[in-house]
Design an enzyme around this catalytic site. Structure first.
Site, mmCIF file in Angstrom:
data_model
loop_
_atom_site.group_PDB
_atom_site.id
_atom_site.type_symbol
_atom_site.label_atom_id
_atom_site.label_comp_id
_atom_site.label_asym_id
_atom_site.label_seq_id
_atom_site.Cartn_x
_atom_site.Cartn_y
_atom_site.Cartn_z
ATOM 1 N N GLN A 91 0.812 -1.215 0.000
ATOM 2 C CA GLN A 91 0.000 0.000 0.000
ATOM 3 C C GLN A 91 0.854 1.278 0.000
ATOM 4 O O GLN A 91 0.666 2.182 -0.836
ATOM 5 C CB GLN A 91 -0.923 -0.017 1.223
ATOM 6 C CG GLN A 91 -1.749 1.242 1.356
ATOM 7 C CD GLN A 91 -2.742 1.209 2.494
ATOM 8 O OE1 GLN A 91 -3.737 1.914 2.431
ATOM 9 N NE2 GLN A 91 -2.516 0.414 3.501
ATOM 10 N N THR A 119 5.423 0.899 13.464
ATOM 11 C CA THR A 119 3.993 0.765 13.736
ATOM 12 C C THR A 119 3.589 1.173 15.159
ATOM 13 O O THR A 119 4.407 1.115 16.081
ATOM 14 C CB THR A 119 3.597 -0.724 13.527
ATOM 15 O OG1 THR A 119 2.288 -0.955 14.003
ATOM 16 C CG2 THR A 119 4.510 -1.665 14.298
ATOM 17 N N ASP A 120 2.320 1.508 15.318
ATOM 18 C CA ASP A 120 1.730 1.739 16.652
ATOM 19 C C ASP A 120 1.742 0.467 17.499
ATOM 20 O O ASP A 120 1.596 0.535 18.722
ATOM 21 C CB ASP A 120 0.280 2.211 16.503
ATOM 22 C CG ASP A 120 -0.568 1.167 15.782
ATOM 23 O OD1 ASP A 120 -0.374 1.006 14.560
ATOM 24 O OD2 ASP A 120 -1.377 0.490 16.438
ATOM 25 N N TYR A 176 4.130 -9.697 16.160
ATOM 26 C CA TYR A 176 4.361 -8.653 15.148
ATOM 27 C C TYR A 176 4.948 -7.402 15.810
ATOM 28 O O TYR A 176 5.947 -6.853 15.340
ATOM 29 C CB TYR A 176 3.040 -8.330 14.439
ATOM 30 C CG TYR A 176 3.054 -7.075 13.602
ATOM 31 C CD1 TYR A 176 3.660 -7.076 12.338
ATOM 32 C CD2 TYR A 176 2.483 -5.886 14.052
ATOM 33 C CE1 TYR A 176 3.675 -5.925 11.561
ATOM 34 C CE2 TYR A 176 2.501 -4.735 13.279
ATOM 35 C CZ TYR A 176 3.095 -4.762 12.034
ATOM 36 O OH TYR A 176 3.122 -3.614 11.265
ATOM 37 N N ASP A 236 14.841 -9.113 -1.206
ATOM 38 C CA ASP A 236 14.142 -9.839 -0.135
ATOM 39 C C ASP A 236 14.763 -9.476 1.212
ATOM 40 O O ASP A 236 15.976 -9.630 1.393
ATOM 41 C CB ASP A 236 14.259 -11.348 -0.410
ATOM 42 C CG ASP A 236 13.373 -12.175 0.502
ATOM 43 O OD1 ASP A 236 13.095 -11.740 1.648
ATOM 44 O OD2 ASP A 236 12.964 -13.273 0.087
ATOM 45 N N LEU A 237 13.930 -9.030 2.122
ATOM 46 C CA LEU A 237 14.439 -8.629 3.450
ATOM 47 C C LEU A 237 15.059 -9.800 4.213
ATOM 48 O O LEU A 237 15.753 -9.594 5.197
ATOM 49 C CB LEU A 237 13.307 -7.991 4.267
ATOM 50 C CG LEU A 237 12.941 -6.565 3.814
ATOM 51 C CD1 LEU A 237 11.535 -6.178 4.267
ATOM 52 C CD2 LEU A 237 13.950 -5.549 4.342
ATOM 53 N N LYS A 239 8.620 -5.770 15.073
ATOM 54 C CA LYS A 239 8.803 -4.400 14.568
ATOM 55 C C LYS A 239 9.636 -3.578 15.556
ATOM 56 O O LYS A 239 10.461 -2.763 15.153
ATOM 57 C CB LYS A 239 7.444 -3.728 14.321
ATOM 58 C CG LYS A 239 6.619 -4.345 13.208
ATOM 59 C CD LYS A 239 7.220 -4.180 11.822
ATOM 60 C CE LYS A 239 7.069 -2.766 11.287
ATOM 61 N NZ LYS A 239 7.591 -2.665 9.888
ATOM 62 N N ALA A 269 7.506 -5.196 4.760
ATOM 63 C CA ALA A 269 7.324 -5.746 6.107
ATOM 64 C C ALA A 269 6.493 -7.021 6.048
ATOM 65 O O ALA A 269 5.793 -7.266 5.059
ATOM 66 C CB ALA A 269 6.618 -4.729 7.013
ATOM 67 N N TYR A 270 6.578 -7.805 7.119
ATOM 68 C CA TYR A 270 5.652 -8.918 7.357
ATOM 69 C C TYR A 270 4.533 -8.323 8.193
ATOM 70 O O TYR A 270 4.728 -7.998 9.363
ATOM 71 C CB TYR A 270 6.379 -10.024 8.123
ATOM 72 C CG TYR A 270 5.558 -11.271 8.371
ATOM 73 C CD1 TYR A 270 5.862 -12.456 7.704
ATOM 74 C CD2 TYR A 270 4.500 -11.283 9.276
ATOM 75 C CE1 TYR A 270 5.125 -13.617 7.938
ATOM 76 C CE2 TYR A 270 3.754 -12.431 9.507
ATOM 77 C CZ TYR A 270 4.071 -13.586 8.841
ATOM 78 O OH TYR A 270 3.344 -14.728 9.074
HETATM 79 N N1 LIG Z 1 -1.004 -0.795 6.722
HETATM 80 C C1 LIG Z 1 -1.043 -0.385 7.987
HETATM 81 O O1 LIG Z 1 -2.120 -0.082 8.521
HETATM 82 C C2 LIG Z 1 0.221 -0.244 8.772
HETATM 83 C C3 LIG Z 1 0.088 0.026 10.134
HETATM 84 C C4 LIG Z 1 1.236 0.172 10.884
HETATM 85 C C5 LIG Z 1 2.473 0.070 10.272
HETATM 86 N N2 LIG Z 1 2.580 -0.204 8.965
HETATM 87 C C6 LIG Z 1 3.938 -0.307 8.399
HETATM 88 O O2 LIG Z 1 4.039 0.476 7.215
HETATM 89 C C7 LIG Z 1 4.966 -0.124 6.315
HETATM 90 C C8 LIG Z 1 4.319 -0.274 4.951
HETATM 91 O O3 LIG Z 1 3.212 -1.151 5.105
HETATM 92 P P1 LIG Z 1 2.118 -1.384 3.963
HETATM 93 O O4 LIG Z 1 0.802 -1.225 4.615
HETATM 94 O O5 LIG Z 1 2.430 -0.616 2.747
HETATM 95 O O6 LIG Z 1 2.375 -2.939 3.686
HETATM 96 P P2 LIG Z 1 1.585 -3.961 2.772
HETATM 97 O O7 LIG Z 1 0.579 -3.272 1.946
HETATM 98 O O8 LIG Z 1 1.163 -5.104 3.646
HETATM 99 O O9 LIG Z 1 2.728 -4.490 1.807
HETATM 100 C C9 LIG Z 1 3.802 -5.221 2.304
HETATM 101 C C10 LIG Z 1 5.032 -4.833 1.524
HETATM 102 O O10 LIG Z 1 6.120 -5.568 2.103
HETATM 103 C C11 LIG Z 1 6.808 -6.195 1.085
HETATM 104 N N3 LIG Z 1 7.423 -7.428 1.598
HETATM 105 C C12 LIG Z 1 6.815 -8.483 2.190
HETATM 106 N N4 LIG Z 1 7.726 -9.440 2.453
HETATM 107 C C13 LIG Z 1 8.922 -8.959 2.032
HETATM 108 C C14 LIG Z 1 10.226 -9.487 1.998
HETATM 109 N N5 LIG Z 1 10.520 -10.708 2.477
HETATM 110 N N6 LIG Z 1 11.217 -8.726 1.466
HETATM 111 C C15 LIG Z 1 10.950 -7.499 0.963
HETATM 112 N N7 LIG Z 1 9.734 -6.945 0.961
HETATM 113 C C16 LIG Z 1 8.726 -7.677 1.481
HETATM 114 C C17 LIG Z 1 5.796 -6.498 -0.004
HETATM 115 O O11 LIG Z 1 6.523 -6.715 -1.187
HETATM 116 P P3 LIG Z 1 5.889 -6.822 -2.679
HETATM 117 O O12 LIG Z 1 6.045 -5.454 -3.232
HETATM 118 O O13 LIG Z 1 6.708 -7.853 -3.378
HETATM 119 O O14 LIG Z 1 4.459 -7.245 -2.503
HETATM 120 C C18 LIG Z 1 4.955 -5.231 0.039
HETATM 121 O O15 LIG Z 1 5.517 -4.216 -0.752
HETATM 122 C C19 LIG Z 1 5.397 -1.440 6.998
HETATM 123 O O16 LIG Z 1 6.596 -1.234 7.707
HETATM 124 C C20 LIG Z 1 4.297 -1.714 7.982
HETATM 125 O O17 LIG Z 1 4.728 -2.502 9.060
HETATM 126 C C21 LIG Z 1 1.489 -0.360 8.181
#
Ligand SMILES: NC(=O)c1ccc[n+]([C@@H]2O[C@H](COP(=O)([O-])OP(=O)(O)OC[C@H]3O[C@@H](n4cnc5c(N)ncnc54)[C@H](OP(=O)(O)O)[C@@H]3O)[C@@H](O)[C@H]2O)c1
Length: 296
Positions: free
Chosen positions: A13, A104-105, A128, A39-40, A132, A63-64
C-alpha cells in the site's frame, strides 16, 4: 541532479502510494523493488538492488504485516521485520546512503489515555509488535543517522487495507462482526507518502537532519466498528456493496494477536517540522472507496 529514492517493496500500500506521489515530482526518480527483487530475508539481494539503483535515499516500505499469522510464524516475522531492517541499516550506513525505515503503533500496548509520542516507551502485545520493535532497535544500533517513521491504521485506494477488506467482505457476507474497543487514527497513505518524500528531500540536503523516530498519524480517532460502518455508508452512497456491521469486543472476536486498544499517535513534531497536511477523513474515505470500487 534528480533525487534518487529507492524503496524496498513495490506492490504494498505505502509503496504504491509513493509511486503515485513520485509521479507528480519531476525532480525525483523512484526505483522500487518487489520482495522477489530485494528480499528482506536475503541481505545480498538487498545490497545488489541498492548498488544497482544507486539511490540517495532508501525507504523500507517492506514488512511482514500479518499480525495474526505472525503469532505462529515468529521466525519469518523476525527475519523480515527485524533482521531485514538491520541489514538495510548496515548497507546504507556503509555506503553513506540516507535510510528511512517504517514501523507501527503496535510497538505500544495501547493503555495510554492520550496519543503516544516519540518518547513513550514501547511495550508490544504481539509477535508482530515485538518483531517491529526489534527492527527499530536494530536500525538505531547500526545506523544512528537513520529515521524510523511509525504509522498506523493506514488506508487508501492502493493495495489491501481495512477499507478494501471491508468492501470485499461486504460482497459475500450478510453481517460483519467488527471490534468496537480498539480505536485509532485512520491515516491516508498518500499523506504518508508525501511526508516520506519530504523526509527524503530533507535528508538528501542535510543527512544529519531528522534522525531517530517520528510519528506519522492523522489527527482523528475512531473505533474499528464505527470505521467499518462509515466504509459501508460510503460504499452504499457510491453504489458499491454494503452489509450490516455488528460491533463486538476484542475478546468476543477472538483474533490470535492482541492489538493496542488505543493506537493513537501524536504527529505534532512531524507536522511542524515537515509542514504536513492531513487529508480530512471524509474526503480520504470517499477517494479510497471510489478507487477500490473502480478496481472491481
Ligand atoms: N497498513 C497499515 O495499517 C500499517 C500500520 C502500521 C504500520 N505499517 C507499516 O508500514 C509499512 C508499509 O506497510 P504497507 O501497509 O504498505 O504494507 P503492505 O501493503 O502489507 O505491503 C507489504 C510490503 O512488504 C513487502 N514485503 C513483504 N515481504 C517482504 C520481503 N521478504 N522482502 C521485501 N519486501 C517484502 C511487499 O513486497 P511486494 O512489493 O513484493 O508485494 C509489500 O511491498 C510497513 O513497515 C508496515 O509494518 C502499516
Amino acid at each position: 541532479m534528480s533525487l534518487r529514492v529507492a524503496t524496498i517493496g513495490r506492490n504494498g500500500q505505502v509503496a504504491r502510494a509513493l509511486a503515485s506521489c513520485a509521479a507528480d515530482a519531476p525532480d525525483l526518480t523512484l526505483i522500487q523493488a518487489s520482495s522477489a527483487e530485494a528480499d528482506l530475508r536475503d541481505s545480498d539481494s538487498l545490497a545488489r538492488f541498492i548498488d544497482a539503483a544507486a539511490p540517495h535515499i532508501v525507504i523500507n516500505a517492506g514488512a511482514y504485516n500479518n499480525l495474526d499469522r505472525a503469532e505462529t510464524d515468529r521466525d519469518v516475522a523476525f527475519a523480515i521485520n527485524a533482521e531485514g531492517p538491520r541489514a538495510l541499516a548496515r548497507i546504507c550506513a556503509a555506503r553513506e546512503i540516507g535510510f528511512v525505515h517504517m514501523s507501527t503503533d503496535c510497538v505500544f500496548d495501547g493503555t495510554k489515555d492520550g496519543a503516544y509520542s516519540e518518547i513513550d516507551a514501547p511495550n508490544p502485545l504481539s509477535v508482530y509488535g515485538h518483531s517491529k520493535h526489534a527492527g527499530e532497535i536494530a536500525v538505531l544500533e547500526h545506523n544512528p543517522a537513520a529515521l524510523t517513521v511509525r504509522v498506523c491504521w493506514v488506508f487508501s485506494e492502493f493495495g489491501e487495507n481495512f477499507v478494501s477488506r471491508m468492501i470485499s467482505l461486504a460482497r459475500t457476507r450478510q453481517d460483519l462482526r467488527v471490534v468496537d474497543d480498539q480505536s485509532g487514527p485512520p491515516t491516508y497513505a498518500p499523506d504518508i507518502a508525501t511526508g516520506l518524500l519530504a523526509i527524503a528531500r530533507r535528508k538528501h540536503a542535510a543527512p544529519a537532519d531528522l534522525c531517530g523516530l517520528l510519528h506519522f498519524a492523522a489527527p482523528g480517532r475512531i473505533d474499528r466498528a464505527s470505521m467499518a460502518q462509515a466504509i459501508m455508508d460510503e460504499s452504499r452512497r457510491q453504489g458499491g456493496p454494503f452489509t450490516h456491521i455488528s460491533p463486538v469486543s476484542s475478546v468476543a472476536f477472538g483474533a490470535p494477536a492482541r492489538r493496542p486498544a488505543n493506537a493513537c499517535m501524536s504527529s505534532d513534531i512531524a507536522t511542524r517540522q515537515l509542514r504536513l497536511a492531513w487529508t480530512p477523513w471524509d474526503a480520504a474515505l470517499e477517494q479510497s472507496v471510489r478507487g477500490i470500487l473502480a478496481r472491481g
